[in-house]
Design an enzyme around this catalytic site. Structure first.
Site, PDB file in Angstrom:
ATOM      1  N   SER A 182       0.802  -1.217   0.000  1.00  0.00           N
ATOM      2  CA  SER A 182       0.000   0.000   0.000  1.00  0.00           C
ATOM      3  C   SER A 182       0.836   1.270   0.000  1.00  0.00           C
ATOM      4  CB  SER A 182      -0.918   0.006   1.242  1.00  0.00           C
ATOM      5  OG  SER A 182      -1.666  -1.177   1.332  1.00  0.00           O
ATOM      6  N   SER A 205      -3.264  -3.730  -3.110  1.00  0.00           N
ATOM      7  CA  SER A 205      -2.657  -2.483  -2.641  1.00  0.00           C
ATOM      8  C   SER A 205      -3.733  -1.542  -2.104  1.00  0.00           C
ATOM      9  CB  SER A 205      -1.893  -1.796  -3.777  1.00  0.00           C
ATOM     10  OG  SER A 205      -1.095  -0.745  -3.281  1.00  0.00           O
ATOM     11  N   ASP A 236      -4.159   2.122  -1.649  1.00  0.00           N
ATOM     12  CA  ASP A 236      -3.548   3.399  -2.034  1.00  0.00           C
ATOM     13  C   ASP A 236      -4.519   4.536  -1.703  1.00  0.00           C
ATOM     14  OD1 ASP A 236      -1.439   1.880  -3.176  1.00  0.00           O
ATOM     15  OD2 ASP A 236      -2.653   1.580  -4.967  1.00  0.00           O
TER      16      ASP A 236
END
Length: 300
Positions: A165, A203, A205
């Site tokens: 991340s 991920s 983000d």
């Protein structure tokens, strides 16, 4: 608020998105320490507002489980309260510090990075600052030149997960409203593409943008210079988060290697992005850090 890919935890984000108001400092930590950090921040808020009945701590995370024993959940209330108390208006530390002690990104050791830009638009001059916690996959790209970890550090451990991340915090003193701040937050996540982010399914983000100004907002027709400043500042902060990190050995003896500065400069020079330097600096990779604490010590 903006979620580029929501495979993560950002406690308190929905209320910030709904109301456009921050009630607490922004705290960043490791994945399984989010909830203890949020509880600690709740204690801080309750002490400051003894008559309050509802509080919204904001805590984000990245998963540093490649190097850290995150199941120990070593972050305590004392750690969080000390971090908030010690916050200052001086330059933040970068590299393997705080929530960046155990992170990796783009195949290399990463950490915390910062950068800022001065912006002049709509008759105003202000600053856009960015702070990132880098821990995501992809191929490091500098000034458009790929820097694959397999080529720059061919003998390095490749067991780290491909996703993970990135947390991005953007701050400005320019007058922009909550809707425009959402537009800034989106550009912050877009900037990850400049450094080679893969934006994988695993991920998380996230970006949050805030302003300290309460003046009437900049007209939308004059906000492009602010967008450009966000993209540039976040790109540089992401690169700084890698270039200031050092090779780190963590739990189980796993090692994440620092970006070799010499190799990066050689590639940039060969690609015509940099003039040939009189002396290529050494990489920090000979400096090593261990994140694994003794059993009777709190984690980093």
């Amino acid at each position: 608020m903006f979620s580029g890919n929501g495979h993560g935890k950002l406690v308190g984000s929905t209320q910030v998105d709904e109301l456009g108001v921050l009630e607490s400092p922004v705290v960043l930590t490791a994945t399984l320490s989010v909830f203890r950090a949020a509880d600690a921040l709740l204690s801080w808020l309750m002490e400051r507002r003894p008559d309050g009945v509802s509080f919204n701590p904001l805590v984000g995370e990245t998963n540093d489980g490649h190097l850290s024993d995150i199941r120990r959940r070593p972050i305590t209330e004392d750690h969080v309260l000390a971090a908030v108390a010690q916050a200052s208006d001086g330059p933040p530390a970068e590299g393997c510090v705080g929530a960046g002690a155990g992170t990796t990104a783009l195949g290399f050791k990463a950490g915390i990075g910062t950068s800022s830009r001065t912006v002049r638009t709509a008759g105003r001059t202000g600053t856009v600052g960015a702070l990132v916690q880098s821990n995501f996959g992809g191929v490091l790209t500098v000034l458009g030149v790929p820097m694959p970890a397999d080529e720059l550090v061919p003998a390095a451990d490749r067991t780290e997960p491909p996703g993970n991340s990135c947390m991005i915090v953007v701050a400005t003193d320019l007058p922009v409203d909550a809707r425009q701040l959402g537009r800034l937050a989106r550009r912050a996540v877009f900037a990850m593409a400049r450094v080679g982010a893969s934006f994988s399914s695993t991920s998380g983000d996230y970006a949050i943008a805030f302003t300290t100004s309460d003046q009437p907002p900049i007209p939308d027709g004059e906000i492009d210079p602010v967008f450009a400043a966000v993209l540039d500042a976040v790109e540089e902060a992401l690169l700084n988060s890698l270039f200031t990190a050092v090779t780190t050995t963590g739990v189980g003896g796993r090692t994440s290697h620092a970006v070799p500065h010499r190799a990066v400069i050689e590639r940039l020079t060969a690609a015509g992005r940099l003039p040939a330097p009189p002396l290529i600096p050494e990489s920090p990779s000979e400096t090593r850090l261990r994140t694994t604490p003794a059993r009777d010590e709190p984690g980093s």
